[in-house]
Design a protein around this motif. Sequence first.
Motif, PDB file in Angstrom:
ATOM      1  N   LEU A 159       0.829  -1.202   0.000  1.00 19.22           N
ATOM      2  CA  LEU A 159       0.000   0.000   0.000  1.00 19.22           C
ATOM      3  C   LEU A 159       0.866   1.255   0.000  1.00 19.22           C
ATOM      4  CD1 LEU A 159      -2.700  -1.109   2.596  1.00 19.22           C
ATOM      5  CD2 LEU A 159      -3.062  -0.731   0.169  1.00 19.22           C
ATOM      6  N   ARG A 160       1.952   1.222   0.757  1.00 23.38           N
ATOM      7  CA  ARG A 160       2.835   2.385   0.801  1.00 23.38           C
ATOM      8  C   ARG A 160       3.509   2.618  -0.550  1.00 23.38           C
ATOM      9  NH1 ARG A 160       3.298   0.099   6.014  1.00 23.38           N
ATOM     10  NH2 ARG A 160       3.109   1.634   7.722  1.00 23.38           N
ATOM     11  N   ALA A 161       3.990   1.543  -1.168  1.00 24.75           N
ATOM     12  CA  ALA A 161       4.627   1.680  -2.479  1.00 24.75           C
ATOM     13  C   ALA A 161       3.636   2.214  -3.506  1.00 24.75           C
ATOM     14  CB  ALA A 161       5.190   0.333  -2.933  1.00 24.75           C
ATOM     15  N   SER A 162       2.421   1.699  -3.462  1.00 27.72           N
ATOM     16  CA  SER A 162       1.376   2.165  -4.371  1.00 27.72           C
ATOM     17  C   SER A 162       1.065   3.638  -4.142  1.00 27.72           C
ATOM     18  CB  SER A 162       0.109   1.326  -4.170  1.00 27.72           C
ATOM     19  OG  SER A 162      -0.986   1.860  -4.888  1.00 27.72           O
ATOM     20  N   HIS A 166       1.952   6.227  -6.911  1.00 31.27           N
ATOM     21  CA  HIS A 166       0.663   6.354  -7.613  1.00 31.27           C
ATOM     22  C   HIS A 166       0.499   5.279  -8.693  1.00 31.27           C
ATOM     23  CE1 HIS A 166       0.092  10.082  -5.452  1.00 31.27           C
ATOM     24  NE2 HIS A 166       1.215  10.572  -5.953  1.00 31.27           N
ATOM     25  N   ILE A 167       0.825   4.059  -8.304  1.00 36.98           N
ATOM     26  CA  ILE A 167       0.639   2.893  -9.175  1.00 36.98           C
ATOM     27  C   ILE A 167      -0.320   1.950  -8.459  1.00 36.98           C
ATOM     28  CG2 ILE A 167       1.763   0.967 -10.359  1.00 36.98           C
ATOM     29  CD1 ILE A 167       4.406   2.505 -10.161  1.00 36.98           C
ATOM     30  N   PRO A 168      -1.385   1.465  -9.104  1.00 31.40           N
ATOM     31  CA  PRO A 168      -2.333   0.559  -8.437  1.00 31.40           C
ATOM     32  C   PRO A 168      -1.630  -0.671  -7.874  1.00 31.40           C
ATOM     33  CG  PRO A 168      -3.229   1.309 -10.532  1.00 31.40           C
ATOM     34  CD  PRO A 168      -1.801   1.794 -10.482  1.00 31.40           C
ATOM     35  N   THR A 169      -2.081  -1.103  -6.721  1.00 32.96           N
ATOM     36  CA  THR A 169      -1.446  -2.244  -6.067  1.00 32.96           C
ATOM     37  C   THR A 169      -1.473  -3.497  -6.933  1.00 32.96           C
ATOM     38  OG1 THR A 169      -3.539  -2.747  -4.941  1.00 32.96           O
ATOM     39  CG2 THR A 169      -1.936  -1.420  -3.732  1.00 32.96           C
ATOM     40  N   THR A 170      -2.589  -3.709  -7.617  1.00 32.52           N
ATOM     41  CA  THR A 170      -2.694  -4.923  -8.434  1.00 32.52           C
ATOM     42  C   THR A 170      -1.723  -4.889  -9.607  1.00 32.52           C
ATOM     43  OG1 THR A 170      -4.589  -3.860  -9.536  1.00 32.52           O
ATOM     44  CG2 THR A 170      -5.072  -5.476  -7.819  1.00 32.52           C
TER      45      THR A 170
END
Length: 432
Positions: A159-162, A166-170
Amino acid sequence: MLALTGTIAIVALFGLIITKRLSPLVALIVVPTVAALAAGFGLSTAKFIVHGVQAIGPVAGMFVFAILFFGILTDAGMLDPIINGILRMVGAKPTRIVMGSALLALLIHLDGSGAVTFLVTIPAMLPLYTRLGLDKRILACVASLAAGVNFLPWVGPMLRASAALHIPTTVIFYPMIPLQAIGLVFVFGSAYWLGKREEKRLGLGKGAPQTVLQPRELSAEEAALRRPDRFWINVVLTVVVLATLVSGIVDPVVMFMLGTVVALIVNYPEVNAQRARIDAHAKAALMMASVLLAAGAFTGIMSGSGMLTAMAHVVVQHVPAEHARHMPFVLGLLSMPLSLLFDPDSFYFGILPVMAESAKLLGVPPIQMAQAALLGQMTTGFPVSPLTPATFLIVGLTGVELAEHQKFTIPFLFAATLLMVAAAVVIGVFPL
Protein backbone atom coordinates in the motif's frame (compact mmCIF):
# COMPACT_ATOMS: atom_id res chain seq x y z
CA MET A 1 17.53 25.17 -4.45
CA LEU A 2 14.49 22.91 -4.81
CA ALA A 3 16.67 19.80 -4.66
CA LEU A 4 18.32 21.00 -1.46
CA THR A 5 14.96 21.85 0.12
CA GLY A 6 13.57 18.45 -0.83
CA THR A 7 16.62 16.64 0.54
CA ILE A 8 16.36 18.50 3.83
CA ALA A 9 12.65 17.62 3.98
CA ILE A 10 13.28 13.90 3.47
CA VAL A 11 16.16 13.78 5.94
CA ALA A 12 14.00 15.63 8.47
CA LEU A 13 11.11 13.26 7.79
CA PHE A 14 12.80 10.00 8.64
CA GLY A 15 14.95 11.66 11.29
CA LEU A 16 11.83 12.79 13.15
CA ILE A 17 10.13 9.42 12.66
CA ILE A 18 13.09 7.24 13.65
CA THR A 19 13.85 9.31 16.74
CA LYS A 20 10.13 9.30 17.57
CA ARG A 21 10.02 13.05 17.98
CA LEU A 22 6.92 13.07 15.78
CA SER A 23 4.49 10.35 14.77
CA PRO A 24 4.49 9.38 11.07
CA LEU A 25 1.07 10.99 10.63
CA VAL A 26 2.26 14.36 11.94
CA ALA A 27 5.66 14.26 10.24
CA LEU A 28 4.21 13.39 6.81
CA ILE A 29 2.01 16.49 6.93
CA VAL A 30 4.15 19.03 8.78
CA VAL A 31 7.55 18.46 7.14
CA PRO A 32 6.54 18.90 3.46
CA THR A 33 4.20 21.77 4.31
CA VAL A 34 7.00 23.69 6.03
CA ALA A 35 9.36 22.86 3.15
CA ALA A 36 6.89 24.09 0.52
CA LEU A 37 6.20 27.31 2.41
CA ALA A 38 9.93 27.88 2.89
CA ALA A 39 10.43 27.37 -0.86
CA GLY A 40 7.90 30.14 -1.53
CA PHE A 41 4.90 28.16 -2.82
CA GLY A 42 2.50 29.84 -0.39
CA LEU A 43 -1.18 28.95 -0.83
CA SER A 44 -0.36 26.62 -3.73
CA THR A 45 0.76 24.18 -1.04
CA ALA A 46 -2.89 23.51 -0.23
CA LYS A 47 -3.58 22.56 -3.86
CA PHE A 48 -0.64 20.15 -3.81
CA ILE A 49 -2.05 18.49 -0.67
CA VAL A 50 -5.55 18.13 -2.11
CA HIS A 51 -4.20 16.61 -5.31
CA GLY A 52 -2.08 14.13 -3.35
CA VAL A 53 -4.94 13.10 -1.07
CA GLN A 54 -7.26 12.60 -4.05
CA ALA A 55 -4.70 10.33 -5.69
CA ILE A 56 -4.33 8.22 -2.57
CA GLY A 57 -8.06 7.89 -1.82
CA PRO A 58 -8.67 4.50 -3.49
CA VAL A 59 -5.65 2.93 -1.75
CA ALA A 60 -6.74 4.18 1.67
CA GLY A 61 -10.28 2.99 1.00
CA MET A 62 -9.08 -0.46 0.00
CA PHE A 63 -7.09 -0.81 3.21
CA VAL A 64 -10.00 0.28 5.44
CA PHE A 65 -12.40 -2.21 3.93
CA ALA A 66 -9.79 -4.99 3.74
CA ILE A 67 -9.25 -4.66 7.51
CA LEU A 68 -13.00 -4.71 8.13
CA PHE A 69 -13.56 -7.65 5.77
CA PHE A 70 -10.92 -9.96 7.24
CA GLY A 71 -11.68 -8.81 10.78
CA ILE A 72 -15.38 -9.68 10.44
CA LEU A 73 -14.64 -13.11 8.98
CA THR A 74 -12.12 -13.82 11.74
CA ASP A 75 -14.68 -12.79 14.37
CA ALA A 76 -17.18 -15.14 12.73
CA GLY A 77 -14.70 -18.01 13.16
CA MET A 78 -13.86 -18.78 9.54
CA LEU A 79 -10.24 -19.54 10.46
CA ASP A 80 -11.01 -21.65 13.55
CA PRO A 81 -11.57 -24.99 11.75
CA ILE A 82 -8.47 -24.40 9.62
CA ILE A 83 -6.33 -23.65 12.68
CA ASN A 84 -7.70 -26.64 14.60
CA GLY A 85 -7.22 -28.88 11.58
CA ILE A 86 -3.56 -27.90 11.32
CA LEU A 87 -3.07 -28.60 15.02
CA ARG A 88 -4.64 -32.05 14.66
CA MET A 89 -2.51 -32.90 11.64
CA VAL A 90 0.91 -31.97 12.97
CA GLY A 91 0.92 -34.45 15.87
CA ALA A 92 4.35 -34.80 17.48
CA LYS A 93 6.46 -35.04 14.33
CA PRO A 94 8.85 -32.04 14.20
CA THR A 95 8.76 -31.80 10.42
CA ARG A 96 4.96 -31.52 10.42
CA ILE A 97 5.00 -29.13 13.37
CA VAL A 98 7.44 -26.72 11.73
CA MET A 99 5.71 -26.84 8.34
CA GLY A 100 2.34 -26.50 10.07
CA SER A 101 3.64 -23.40 11.84
CA ALA A 102 4.57 -21.86 8.50
CA LEU A 103 1.22 -22.78 6.96
CA LEU A 104 -0.72 -21.35 9.89
CA ALA A 105 1.23 -18.08 9.77
CA LEU A 106 0.69 -17.84 6.02
CA LEU A 107 -3.07 -18.26 6.36
CA ILE A 108 -3.43 -15.87 9.29
CA HIS A 109 -1.40 -13.26 7.41
CA LEU A 110 -4.11 -13.07 4.76
CA ASP A 111 -5.41 -10.01 6.60
CA GLY A 112 -2.05 -8.30 6.13
CA SER A 113 -1.39 -7.79 9.84
CA GLY A 114 1.93 -9.07 11.14
CA ALA A 115 0.88 -8.51 14.75
CA VAL A 116 -2.28 -10.63 14.40
CA THR A 117 -0.30 -13.32 12.58
CA PHE A 118 2.17 -13.73 15.42
CA LEU A 119 -0.46 -13.33 18.16
CA VAL A 120 -2.39 -16.29 16.72
CA THR A 121 0.38 -18.51 15.35
CA ILE A 122 2.91 -18.45 18.18
CA PRO A 123 0.56 -19.12 21.14
CA ALA A 124 -1.16 -21.87 19.11
CA MET A 125 2.07 -23.72 18.25
CA LEU A 126 4.34 -22.90 21.19
CA PRO A 127 2.97 -25.63 23.51
CA LEU A 128 4.05 -28.29 21.01
CA TYR A 129 7.54 -26.83 20.75
CA THR A 130 7.79 -26.69 24.54
CA ARG A 131 6.41 -30.20 25.04
CA LEU A 132 8.82 -31.79 22.55
CA GLY A 133 11.82 -29.58 23.33
CA LEU A 134 11.96 -28.05 19.86
CA ASP A 135 14.08 -24.96 19.33
CA LYS A 136 11.77 -21.96 19.75
CA ARG A 137 13.93 -19.94 17.40
CA ILE A 138 12.58 -22.16 14.63
CA LEU A 139 8.99 -21.15 15.42
CA ALA A 140 10.00 -17.48 15.34
CA CYS A 141 11.88 -18.08 12.08
CA VAL A 142 9.24 -19.94 10.08
CA ALA A 143 6.44 -17.63 11.24
CA SER A 144 8.60 -14.68 10.13
CA LEU A 145 9.34 -16.30 6.78
CA ALA A 146 5.70 -17.09 6.03
CA ALA A 147 4.54 -13.58 6.91
CA GLY A 148 7.47 -11.90 5.16
CA VAL A 149 7.02 -13.63 1.80
CA ASN A 150 3.33 -12.76 1.76
CA PHE A 151 3.31 -9.35 0.03
CA LEU A 152 -0.36 -9.26 -0.98
CA PRO A 153 -1.99 -6.16 -2.54
CA TRP A 154 -3.42 -5.03 0.80
CA VAL A 155 -0.39 -5.42 3.07
CA GLY A 156 1.28 -2.30 4.45
CA PRO A 157 4.45 -2.15 2.28
CA MET A 158 2.47 -2.74 -0.91
CA LEU A 159 0.00 0.00 0.00
CA ARG A 160 2.83 2.38 0.80
CA ALA A 161 4.63 1.68 -2.48
CA SER A 162 1.38 2.17 -4.37
CA ALA A 163 0.63 5.40 -2.54
CA ALA A 164 4.13 6.80 -2.98
CA LEU A 165 4.38 6.12 -6.72
CA HIS A 166 0.66 6.35 -7.61
CA ILE A 167 0.64 2.89 -9.18
CA PRO A 168 -2.33 0.56 -8.44
CA THR A 169 -1.45 -2.24 -6.07
CA THR A 170 -2.69 -4.92 -8.43
CA VAL A 171 -0.49 -3.59 -11.25
CA ILE A 172 2.54 -3.90 -8.97
CA PHE A 173 1.45 -7.31 -7.65
CA TYR A 174 0.57 -9.29 -10.82
CA PRO A 175 4.15 -9.67 -12.16
CA MET A 176 5.30 -10.62 -8.65
CA ILE A 177 2.99 -13.63 -8.28
CA PRO A 178 5.59 -16.09 -9.69
CA LEU A 179 8.22 -14.55 -7.41
CA GLN A 180 6.00 -15.01 -4.39
CA ALA A 181 5.29 -18.61 -5.40
CA ILE A 182 9.04 -19.29 -5.58
CA GLY A 183 9.50 -17.57 -2.24
CA LEU A 184 6.83 -19.74 -0.64
CA VAL A 185 8.51 -22.89 -1.98
CA PHE A 186 11.62 -21.70 -0.19
CA VAL A 187 9.61 -21.04 3.00
CA PHE A 188 8.22 -24.56 3.17
CA GLY A 189 11.47 -26.10 1.98
CA SER A 190 13.27 -24.33 4.81
CA ALA A 191 10.58 -25.42 7.28
CA TYR A 192 10.96 -29.03 6.16
CA TRP A 193 14.75 -28.89 6.50
CA LEU A 194 14.56 -27.29 9.95
CA GLY A 195 12.02 -29.89 11.05
CA LYS A 196 14.22 -32.74 9.83
CA ARG A 197 17.17 -31.23 11.64
CA GLU A 198 15.19 -31.14 14.88
CA GLU A 199 14.07 -34.76 14.40
CA LYS A 200 17.68 -35.80 14.13
CA ARG A 201 18.76 -33.68 17.09
CA LEU A 202 16.00 -35.01 19.36
CA GLY A 203 15.91 -38.56 18.04
CA LEU A 204 12.23 -38.25 17.17
CA GLY A 205 12.03 -40.53 14.19
CA LYS A 206 9.26 -42.82 12.97
CA GLY A 207 8.67 -44.34 16.38
CA ALA A 208 7.91 -41.01 18.08
CA PRO A 209 4.65 -40.92 20.06
CA GLN A 210 1.80 -39.02 18.43
CA THR A 211 0.34 -36.17 20.44
CA VAL A 212 -2.58 -33.99 19.44
CA LEU A 213 -2.63 -30.42 20.67
CA GLN A 214 -6.02 -29.36 21.95
CA PRO A 215 -7.75 -26.44 20.18
CA ARG A 216 -7.43 -23.05 21.82
CA GLU A 217 -10.27 -22.30 24.20
CA LEU A 218 -12.33 -19.29 23.21
CA SER A 219 -13.33 -16.60 25.66
CA ALA A 220 -17.02 -16.03 26.26
CA GLU A 221 -16.90 -12.88 24.13
CA GLU A 222 -15.17 -14.67 21.24
CA ALA A 223 -17.58 -17.61 21.41
CA ALA A 224 -20.56 -15.26 21.20
CA LEU A 225 -19.24 -13.84 17.94
CA ARG A 226 -18.58 -17.19 16.25
CA ARG A 227 -20.87 -18.34 13.42
CA PRO A 228 -19.78 -21.94 12.76
CA ASP A 229 -22.91 -22.69 10.72
CA ARG A 230 -21.82 -20.10 8.15
CA PHE A 231 -18.28 -21.38 7.69
CA TRP A 232 -18.66 -22.49 4.07
CA ILE A 233 -20.56 -19.36 3.09
CA ASN A 234 -17.67 -17.30 4.47
CA VAL A 235 -15.09 -19.45 2.68
CA VAL A 236 -16.89 -19.06 -0.65
CA LEU A 237 -17.21 -15.32 -0.06
CA THR A 238 -13.47 -15.03 0.65
CA VAL A 239 -12.54 -17.04 -2.45
CA VAL A 240 -14.83 -14.94 -4.65
CA VAL A 241 -13.50 -11.65 -3.28
CA LEU A 242 -9.83 -12.65 -3.60
CA ALA A 243 -10.22 -14.29 -7.02
CA THR A 244 -12.04 -11.26 -8.40
CA LEU A 245 -9.45 -8.94 -6.89
CA VAL A 246 -6.51 -10.83 -8.38
CA SER A 247 -8.24 -11.08 -11.77
CA GLY A 248 -8.49 -7.29 -11.95
CA ILE A 249 -12.08 -7.37 -13.22
CA VAL A 250 -13.24 -5.07 -10.40
CA ASP A 251 -11.22 -2.43 -8.58
CA PRO A 252 -9.91 -3.75 -5.22
CA VAL A 253 -11.57 -1.03 -3.13
CA VAL A 254 -14.96 -1.87 -4.68
CA MET A 255 -14.48 -5.59 -4.13
CA PHE A 256 -13.55 -5.20 -0.47
CA MET A 257 -16.45 -2.79 0.08
CA LEU A 258 -18.92 -5.29 -1.37
CA GLY A 259 -17.28 -8.16 0.49
CA THR A 260 -17.52 -6.30 3.80
CA VAL A 261 -21.21 -5.59 3.26
CA VAL A 262 -21.97 -9.23 2.44
CA ALA A 263 -19.90 -10.48 5.39
CA LEU A 264 -21.83 -8.22 7.77
CA ILE A 265 -25.25 -9.17 6.41
CA VAL A 266 -24.47 -12.91 6.42
CA ASN A 267 -22.87 -13.10 9.86
CA TYR A 268 -24.31 -10.19 11.81
CA PRO A 269 -27.66 -9.14 10.32
CA GLU A 270 -28.65 -7.06 13.36
CA VAL A 271 -27.80 -3.36 13.03
CA ASN A 272 -26.28 -3.12 16.52
CA ALA A 273 -24.09 -6.16 15.89
CA GLN A 274 -22.89 -4.67 12.61
CA ARG A 275 -22.02 -1.42 14.34
CA ALA A 276 -20.14 -3.31 17.05
CA ARG A 277 -18.04 -5.24 14.51
CA ILE A 278 -17.13 -2.06 12.65
CA ASP A 279 -16.24 -0.32 15.92
CA ALA A 280 -14.08 -3.29 16.94
CA HIS A 281 -11.83 -2.93 13.88
CA ALA A 282 -12.14 0.82 13.32
CA LYS A 283 -8.99 1.68 15.26
CA ALA A 284 -6.70 -0.52 13.15
CA ALA A 285 -8.34 0.67 9.93
CA LEU A 286 -8.23 4.35 10.85
CA MET A 287 -4.60 4.32 12.00
CA MET A 288 -3.23 3.06 8.68
CA ALA A 289 -5.71 4.97 6.53
CA SER A 290 -4.79 8.26 8.22
CA VAL A 291 -1.09 7.58 7.60
CA LEU A 292 -1.82 6.82 3.93
CA LEU A 293 -3.79 10.05 3.52
CA ALA A 294 -0.99 11.96 5.23
CA ALA A 295 1.41 10.28 2.81
CA GLY A 296 -0.80 11.57 0.00
CA ALA A 297 -0.19 15.07 1.32
CA PHE A 298 3.56 14.42 1.44
CA THR A 299 3.85 13.02 -2.09
CA GLY A 300 1.43 15.64 -3.41
CA ILE A 301 3.64 18.46 -2.13
CA MET A 302 6.92 16.82 -3.13
CA SER A 303 5.65 16.13 -6.66
CA GLY A 304 3.58 19.25 -7.22
CA SER A 305 6.31 21.58 -6.01
CA GLY A 306 8.91 19.97 -8.25
CA MET A 307 11.19 19.03 -5.33
CA LEU A 308 11.02 15.34 -6.21
CA THR A 309 12.01 15.94 -9.83
CA ALA A 310 14.81 18.28 -8.81
CA MET A 311 16.30 15.69 -6.44
CA ALA A 312 15.98 13.01 -9.09
CA HIS A 313 17.92 15.13 -11.58
CA VAL A 314 20.74 15.47 -9.06
CA VAL A 315 20.83 11.69 -8.50
CA VAL A 316 20.76 11.01 -12.24
CA GLN A 317 23.90 13.07 -12.73
CA HIS A 318 25.79 10.56 -10.57
CA VAL A 319 24.44 7.35 -12.15
CA PRO A 320 26.07 6.28 -15.44
CA ALA A 321 23.35 5.77 -18.05
CA GLU A 322 24.75 2.37 -19.02
CA HIS A 323 24.24 1.14 -15.44
CA ALA A 324 20.71 2.47 -15.02
CA ARG A 325 19.01 -0.78 -15.96
CA HIS A 326 20.66 -2.46 -12.96
CA MET A 327 18.94 -0.17 -10.44
CA PRO A 328 15.98 -2.52 -9.68
CA PHE A 329 18.36 -5.47 -9.28
CA VAL A 330 20.62 -3.58 -6.87
CA LEU A 331 17.68 -2.23 -4.87
CA GLY A 332 16.25 -5.75 -4.65
CA LEU A 333 19.51 -7.08 -3.23
CA LEU A 334 19.61 -4.30 -0.63
CA SER A 335 15.90 -4.23 0.16
CA MET A 336 15.90 -6.66 3.09
CA PRO A 337 18.93 -5.15 4.93
CA LEU A 338 17.41 -1.69 4.43
CA SER A 339 14.61 -2.78 6.78
CA LEU A 340 17.15 -2.60 9.59
CA LEU A 341 17.88 1.05 8.78
CA PHE A 342 14.60 2.59 7.65
CA ASP A 343 11.09 2.23 9.02
CA PRO A 344 8.41 1.62 6.33
CA ASP A 345 7.04 5.16 6.25
CA SER A 346 10.37 6.95 5.88
CA PHE A 347 11.57 4.50 3.20
CA TYR A 348 8.46 4.19 1.04
CA PHE A 349 7.40 7.82 1.29
CA GLY A 350 10.83 9.43 1.53
CA ILE A 351 13.44 7.28 -0.22
CA LEU A 352 11.52 5.26 -2.81
CA PRO A 353 9.94 8.21 -4.70
CA VAL A 354 13.35 9.79 -5.26
CA MET A 355 14.84 6.49 -6.44
CA ALA A 356 11.87 5.78 -8.70
CA GLU A 357 11.93 9.26 -10.24
CA SER A 358 15.69 8.97 -10.80
CA ALA A 359 15.21 5.59 -12.46
CA LYS A 360 12.41 7.00 -14.61
CA LEU A 361 14.68 9.75 -15.94
CA LEU A 362 17.17 7.04 -16.91
CA GLY A 363 14.54 4.99 -18.71
CA VAL A 364 13.73 2.47 -15.94
CA PRO A 365 10.00 2.07 -15.19
CA PRO A 366 9.16 3.19 -11.62
CA ILE A 367 7.10 0.03 -11.11
CA GLN A 368 10.31 -2.03 -11.20
CA MET A 369 11.72 0.01 -8.35
CA ALA A 370 8.55 -0.58 -6.34
CA GLN A 371 8.72 -4.32 -7.00
CA ALA A 372 12.41 -4.43 -6.08
CA ALA A 373 11.73 -2.70 -2.75
CA LEU A 374 8.85 -5.06 -1.98
CA LEU A 375 11.08 -8.11 -2.23
CA GLY A 376 12.58 -7.23 1.13
CA GLN A 377 11.97 -3.77 2.54
CA MET A 378 9.59 -4.39 5.44
CA THR A 379 8.33 -7.61 3.82
CA THR A 380 10.98 -10.24 4.56
CA GLY A 381 12.68 -7.58 6.65
CA PHE A 382 9.92 -6.54 9.04
CA PRO A 383 10.00 -9.55 11.43
CA VAL A 384 13.62 -8.84 12.40
CA SER A 385 13.72 -5.05 12.17
CA PRO A 386 14.16 -3.22 15.48
CA LEU A 387 12.02 -0.46 13.94
CA THR A 388 8.80 -2.52 13.96
CA PRO A 389 6.71 -3.61 16.98
CA ALA A 390 6.13 -7.02 15.35
CA THR A 391 9.76 -7.99 15.98
CA PHE A 392 9.42 -7.42 19.71
CA LEU A 393 6.08 -9.23 19.68
CA ILE A 394 7.79 -12.31 18.21
CA VAL A 395 10.60 -12.38 20.76
CA GLY A 396 8.19 -11.65 23.61
CA LEU A 397 5.80 -14.47 22.69
CA THR A 398 8.51 -17.06 22.03
CA GLY A 399 10.83 -16.02 24.87
CA VAL A 400 13.77 -15.82 22.47
CA GLU A 401 16.31 -13.00 22.86
CA LEU A 402 16.19 -10.37 20.11
CA ALA A 403 19.83 -10.92 19.16
CA GLU A 404 19.29 -14.70 18.95
CA HIS A 405 16.16 -14.26 16.84
CA GLN A 406 17.97 -11.93 14.43
CA LYS A 407 21.07 -14.12 14.24
CA PHE A 408 19.01 -17.24 13.51
CA THR A 409 16.32 -15.76 11.23
CA ILE A 410 18.06 -13.07 9.17
CA PRO A 411 20.00 -15.57 6.98
CA PHE A 412 16.73 -17.30 6.00
CA LEU A 413 14.90 -14.03 5.31
CA PHE A 414 17.81 -12.62 3.32
CA ALA A 415 18.11 -15.87 1.36
CA ALA A 416 14.39 -15.65 0.48
CA THR A 417 14.92 -12.13 -0.86
CA LEU A 418 18.01 -13.12 -2.86
CA LEU A 419 16.16 -16.08 -4.35
CA MET A 420 13.20 -13.94 -5.40
CA VAL A 421 15.48 -11.26 -6.86
CA ALA A 422 17.31 -13.93 -8.88
CA ALA A 423 13.96 -15.30 -10.04
CA ALA A 424 12.89 -11.79 -11.04
CA VAL A 425 15.92 -11.54 -13.30
CA VAL A 426 15.38 -15.00 -14.80
CA ILE A 427 11.68 -14.47 -15.40
CA GLY A 428 12.25 -11.02 -16.83
CA VAL A 429 10.61 -8.86 -14.18
CA PHE A 430 13.96 -7.06 -13.74
CA PRO A 431 16.55 -6.51 -16.47
CA LEU A 432 20.15 -7.38 -15.65
